[in-house]
Scaffold this active site. Structure first.
Site, PDB file in Angstrom:
ATOM      1  N   GLU A 302       0.797  -1.227   0.000  1.00  0.00           N
ATOM      2  CA  GLU A 302       0.000   0.000   0.000  1.00  0.00           C
ATOM      3  C   GLU A 302       0.831   1.279   0.000  1.00  0.00           C
ATOM      4  O   GLU A 302       0.540   2.210   0.749  1.00  0.00           O
ATOM      5  CB  GLU A 302      -0.924  -0.032   1.211  1.00  0.00           C
ATOM      6  CG  GLU A 302      -0.220   0.010   2.599  1.00  0.00           C
ATOM      7  CD  GLU A 302       0.160  -1.346   3.174  1.00  0.00           C
ATOM      8  OE1 GLU A 302       0.336  -2.307   2.406  1.00  0.00           O
ATOM      9  OE2 GLU A 302       0.278  -1.435   4.406  1.00  0.00           O
ATOM     10  N   HIS A 326      -8.179  -4.127  -1.014  1.00  0.00           N
ATOM     11  CA  HIS A 326      -7.354  -4.241   0.195  1.00  0.00           C
ATOM     12  C   HIS A 326      -6.276  -3.151   0.235  1.00  0.00           C
ATOM     13  O   HIS A 326      -6.171  -2.406   1.216  1.00  0.00           O
ATOM     14  CB  HIS A 326      -6.727  -5.640   0.247  1.00  0.00           C
ATOM     15  CG  HIS A 326      -5.830  -5.861   1.419  1.00  0.00           C
ATOM     16  ND1 HIS A 326      -6.227  -6.539   2.545  1.00  0.00           N
ATOM     17  CD2 HIS A 326      -4.544  -5.489   1.651  1.00  0.00           C
ATOM     18  CE1 HIS A 326      -5.226  -6.565   3.414  1.00  0.00           C
ATOM     19  NE2 HIS A 326      -4.190  -5.941   2.894  1.00  0.00           N
ATOM     20  N   GLU A 327      -5.502  -3.054  -0.828  1.00  0.00           N
ATOM     21  CA  GLU A 327      -4.410  -2.059  -0.811  1.00  0.00           C
ATOM     22  C   GLU A 327      -4.965  -0.643  -0.745  1.00  0.00           C
ATOM     23  O   GLU A 327      -4.419   0.228  -0.058  1.00  0.00           O
ATOM     24  CB  GLU A 327      -3.482  -2.242  -2.018  1.00  0.00           C
ATOM     25  CG  GLU A 327      -2.853  -3.632  -2.143  1.00  0.00           C
ATOM     26  CD  GLU A 327      -2.246  -4.182  -0.857  1.00  0.00           C
ATOM     27  OE1 GLU A 327      -1.838  -3.395   0.017  1.00  0.00           O
ATOM     28  OE2 GLU A 327      -2.199  -5.425  -0.712  1.00  0.00           O
ATOM     29  N   HIS A 330      -5.930   0.404   2.756  1.00  0.00           N
ATOM     30  CA  HIS A 330      -4.792   0.822   3.572  1.00  0.00           C
ATOM     31  C   HIS A 330      -4.541   2.331   3.486  1.00  0.00           C
ATOM     32  O   HIS A 330      -3.822   2.879   4.324  1.00  0.00           O
ATOM     33  CB  HIS A 330      -3.514   0.114   3.126  1.00  0.00           C
ATOM     34  CG  HIS A 330      -3.286  -1.242   3.733  1.00  0.00           C
ATOM     35  ND1 HIS A 330      -3.280  -1.466   5.092  1.00  0.00           N
ATOM     36  CD2 HIS A 330      -3.016  -2.441   3.159  1.00  0.00           C
ATOM     37  CE1 HIS A 330      -3.013  -2.760   5.317  1.00  0.00           C
ATOM     38  NE2 HIS A 330      -2.851  -3.365   4.158  1.00  0.00           N
ATOM     39  N   GLU A 349      -3.710  -4.499   9.310  1.00  0.00           N
ATOM     40  CA  GLU A 349      -4.183  -5.529   8.385  1.00  0.00           C
ATOM     41  C   GLU A 349      -5.596  -6.036   8.693  1.00  0.00           C
ATOM     42  O   GLU A 349      -6.355  -6.329   7.780  1.00  0.00           O
ATOM     43  CB  GLU A 349      -3.196  -6.698   8.344  1.00  0.00           C
ATOM     44  CG  GLU A 349      -1.801  -6.319   7.822  1.00  0.00           C
ATOM     45  CD  GLU A 349      -1.795  -5.764   6.396  1.00  0.00           C
ATOM     46  OE1 GLU A 349      -2.783  -5.963   5.658  1.00  0.00           O
ATOM     47  OE2 GLU A 349      -0.783  -5.114   6.030  1.00  0.00           O
ATOM     48  N   ASP A 407       8.182  -9.842  10.547  1.00  0.00           N
ATOM     49  CA  ASP A 407       7.563 -10.720   9.552  1.00  0.00           C
ATOM     50  C   ASP A 407       6.810 -11.878  10.182  1.00  0.00           C
ATOM     51  O   ASP A 407       5.878 -12.418   9.599  1.00  0.00           O
ATOM     52  CB  ASP A 407       8.661 -11.333   8.676  1.00  0.00           C
ATOM     53  CG  ASP A 407       8.750 -10.639   7.344  1.00  0.00           C
ATOM     54  OD1 ASP A 407       8.246  -9.510   7.246  1.00  0.00           O
ATOM     55  OD2 ASP A 407       9.322 -11.243   6.419  1.00  0.00           O
ATOM     56  N   TYR A 415      -4.734 -10.644   9.936  1.00  0.00           N
ATOM     57  CA  TYR A 415      -5.665 -10.308   8.853  1.00  0.00           C
ATOM     58  C   TYR A 415      -7.091 -10.771   9.167  1.00  0.00           C
ATOM     59  O   TYR A 415      -8.018  -9.968   9.197  1.00  0.00           O
ATOM     60  CB  TYR A 415      -5.208 -10.977   7.543  1.00  0.00           C
ATOM     61  CG  TYR A 415      -3.999 -10.342   6.903  1.00  0.00           C
ATOM     62  CD1 TYR A 415      -2.724 -10.565   7.423  1.00  0.00           C
ATOM     63  CD2 TYR A 415      -4.099  -9.538   5.780  1.00  0.00           C
ATOM     64  CE1 TYR A 415      -1.600 -10.009   6.835  1.00  0.00           C
ATOM     65  CE2 TYR A 415      -2.979  -8.972   5.171  1.00  0.00           C
ATOM     66  CZ  TYR A 415      -1.735  -9.211   5.712  1.00  0.00           C
ATOM     67  OH  TYR A 415      -0.627  -8.651   5.135  1.00  0.00           O
TER      68      TYR A 415
END
Ligand code: BES
Ligand code: ZN
Length: 645
Positions: A302, A326-327, A330, A349, A407, A415
């Site tokens: 994003e 979704h992006e 953001h 997320e 990560d 999510y």
């Protein structure tokens, strides 16, 4: 001195406030104002060396050249600093940067020290700034910069020009930008980027003017005058062309990809309108997209004003368009109100995943949205299983990532459990009330970092408002800090995939889905089928399924992946050539990692296949993808092994 502090405070404040917010009061004698949340214990970012309460970067000006031969970006970074009165040093994040010198704006050299290196975090770069509040760092990106991928012409669609792109989230930008790489420390920024003709540079900020040509180089300028988290600074350089999609939307990609990409993205403008109806006005001016070469490690990223996208989302029928929703979402959840630390990642997320289905509902209808919610619930349950089950610490929304790479928080807990939580609140209070709260959340926290504690306090103050019955029904604290899935979960519609679910049952009894019915099914319906049938299948039946519906080479990559995943789990030899093609032609981590992991964990059948494919596929993959897989396959010392294999 006093005057300098006032100036610094004003600058700092400008860095934290929405352009439309009234100018806050300043107190020149006090420590410089920061986003107040940064002064709370749970806003301390364990993934950055910066001490923002002492001294923080408020603006970053990059003047850089891109050298494809050396695979380095180099030049200067000029930092504006706001510091506590009397502060004489600032700490930046540095992962392998090659620093030539650091000086004041007037050119007086400053001393600095690079501390001990941590494998994940890199090292603190402590600069003795004295009274200087503007400094210039002359440097080059790290030799093996984790944020950057340098592609040879052969790895691009056009095959003639090289390509470079960056991926900053979560903590990779410190490999090419010397700044405080913490999501809570927002900075405005600008950049001048020099590239050889005929390459074009794009960044996650509005362009300023036309490129300036000097000999065979061109310099592109960008300026982001809204404060952003530094992980959102991104660059792409290549043979790029642009096509408009609507009044404020457009797509950049290689010329040969442009028409296909634009066709797939035709609904973008409609999506922006749907997102605004949900979230409030879009704050970033333009919304453009950059469709990257297939090595891009994510589905999408994003980056403000310029979402980065994998080309693997192009299916020809817009069936992967929830990725765009979704992006785009953001642009509010993540880019306006930003997780203060990576422990709050679910706020980015989960809220975005919730909003994605709302946008999908507005643009593609309630049935499609309800099906995606149901698929999301399956993904959430799978994530609980994969993260230690209902008692697993990493199944909490607010997780502890100290000592780990952020990560590791990138799971469907953030999510899908995050989205399910918000949807549960929506159902409990009603859509109208929830939507009013949602708009208010962004109005109250735009251009600010947000923590999970702030979220809880905000929802209690503005939505629950002391209603004890509602408070106990919602189970807010359990959602955030307890493992597993709270009993207040609003269920997915159990009938939304009725036809598919009965086909799953008949398939278990040995009957193939009817061809006409399969043909009618949407991609989500087919995905439901593939993810709901037993994971262990008789080989002949799995092969027949794949053959009948062309799954191993499906045009939709989600489907293709879902089938290849089953193929690996069942050691389906006839699927191996298609699997090899898939692993050799794209580097999306979500596809590549599970397939190679499953292969690697099957010593007699899978591992030899992985060891055969990986050395040839690896040059295509981005560092954030190879990092994990190298470990998995013992890459470093394994080259000899690989040669033998
Ligand atoms: N911001 C993420 C990608 C990301 C997260 C990169 C954390 C690095 C660290 C992006 O918005 C995302 O979620 N992408 C998904 C899209 C999907 C959920 C629709 C992806 O890439 O698969
Ligand atoms: Zn996301």
């Amino acid at each position: 001195m006093i005057r300098m502090i006032v100036a610094a405070s004003a600058l700092l404040l400008a860095g934290c406030q929405a352009a439309t917010a009234p100018a806050p009061k300043t107190d020149s004698a006090a420590a410089p104002a920061i986003a107040p949340i940064l002064d709370t214990p749970d806003a301390v970012d364990v993934h950055s060396y910066a001490k923002p309460l002492e001294a923080r970067v408020t603006h970053l000006a990059l003047d850089l050249g891109v050298d494809f031969t050396a695979k380095r970006i180099g030049g200067t970074a000029t930092l504006d600093i706001a510091a506590k009165p009397g502060a004489t040093s600032i700490i930046l994040d540095d992962k392998g940067l090659e620093i030539e010198k650091i000086a004041t704006a007037e050119g007086a050299p400053l001393t600095y020290k690079v501390g001990a290196i941590d494998e994940n975090l890199g090292a603190p770069l402590e600069i003795a700034i004295g009274t200087a509040r503007k400094i210039v760092i002359t440097y080059k990106s790290a030799a093996d910069a984790g944020a950057l991928q340098w592609l040879s012409p052969a790895q691009t669609a056009g095959k003639k020009q090289p390509y470079l792109f960056s991926q900053g989230q979560a903590i990779e930008n410190r490999t090419w930008i010397p700044t405080q790489d913490s999501p809570g420390i927002r900075q405005t920024w600008e950049a001048k980027i020099r590239v050889a003709q005929p390459l074009t540079a794009v960044m996650s900020a509005p362009k300023v003017g036309d490129p300036v040509t000097e000999g065979d180089a061109r310099t592109f300028s960008f300026k982001m005058d809204r404060p952003v988290a530094p992980y959102l600074i991104a660059i792409g350089v290549g043979d790029l062309a642009f096509k408009s999609l609507g009044p404020r939307t457009g797509v950049w990609t290689e010329p040969s990809m442009l028409d296909k990409a634009a066709a797939e993205l035709a609904d973008t403008e409609k999506m922006v309108a749907a997102a605004e109806a949900l979230y409030g006005p879009y704050q970033w001016g333009r919304y453009d997209l950059l469709v990257l070469p297939p090595s891009f490690p994510f589905g999408g990223m994003e980056n403000p004003t310029l979402t980065f996208l994998t080309p693997t989302f192009i299916a020809g029928d817009k069936s992967n368009n929830s990725l765009i929703a979704h992006e785009l979402a953001h642009s509010w959840s993540g880019n306006l109100a930003t997780n203060a630390t990576w422990s709050d990642f679910w706020l980015n997320e989960g809220m975005t995943t919730y909003a994605t289905t709302r946008i999908v509902e507005a643009v593609y209808g309630p049935k499609v949205a309800a099906q995606q919610i149901s698929l999301g619930h399956d993904a959430m349950r799978k994530a609980v299983e994969e993260n230690g089950g209902v008692a697993g610490a990493d199944t909490r929304l607010r997780i502890d990532l100290k000592g780990r790479n952020p990560d590791e928080g990138l799971t469907d807990i953030a999510y899908e459990k995050g989205a399910a939580f918000l949807r549960t609140i929506e159902i409990a209070v009603g859509r109208e009330r929830f939507d009013a709260w949602l708009k208010g959340w962004f109005a109250r926290h735009m251009f600010q970092p947000v923590t999970t504690s702030l979220f809880l306090a905000d929802i209690r103050q503005h939505l629950v408002k002391g209603d004890a019955a509602l408070e106990s029904r919602l189970m807010l604290d359990a959602w955030v800090d307890q493992p597993g899935i709270p009993t207040s979960l609003a269920p997915a519609d159990p009938t939304i995939f009725a036809e598919v679910d009965s086909a799953v049952t008949t398939f278990a009894a040995g009957t193939m889905p009817d061809t006409a019915m399969w043909g009618r099914w949407t991609t989500d319906e087919r995905l439901r089928f593939l993810t709901r049938i037993d994971r262990k299948q008789p080989l002949d039946r799995l092969e027949a399924l794949g053959r009948q519906f062309g799954l191993a080479r499906a045009g939709n990559n989600e489907l293709r992946f879902a089938f290849l995943d089953l193929a690996v789990a069942n050691r389906l030899d006839p699927a191996v050539p298609a699997l090899e093609d898939f692993l050799m032609t794209q580097g999306r981590r979500k596809y590549v990692r599970p397939l190679l992991t499953a292969l690697a964990e099957d010593p007699s059948w899978g591992r030899p296949i992985a060891l055969r494919i990986y050395p040839r596929a690896r040059p295509l993959y981005h560092p954030v993808t190879t990092r994990d897989i190298d470990k998995l396959l013992g890459w470093a010392g394994a080259e000899i092994d690989l040669k033998r294999a």
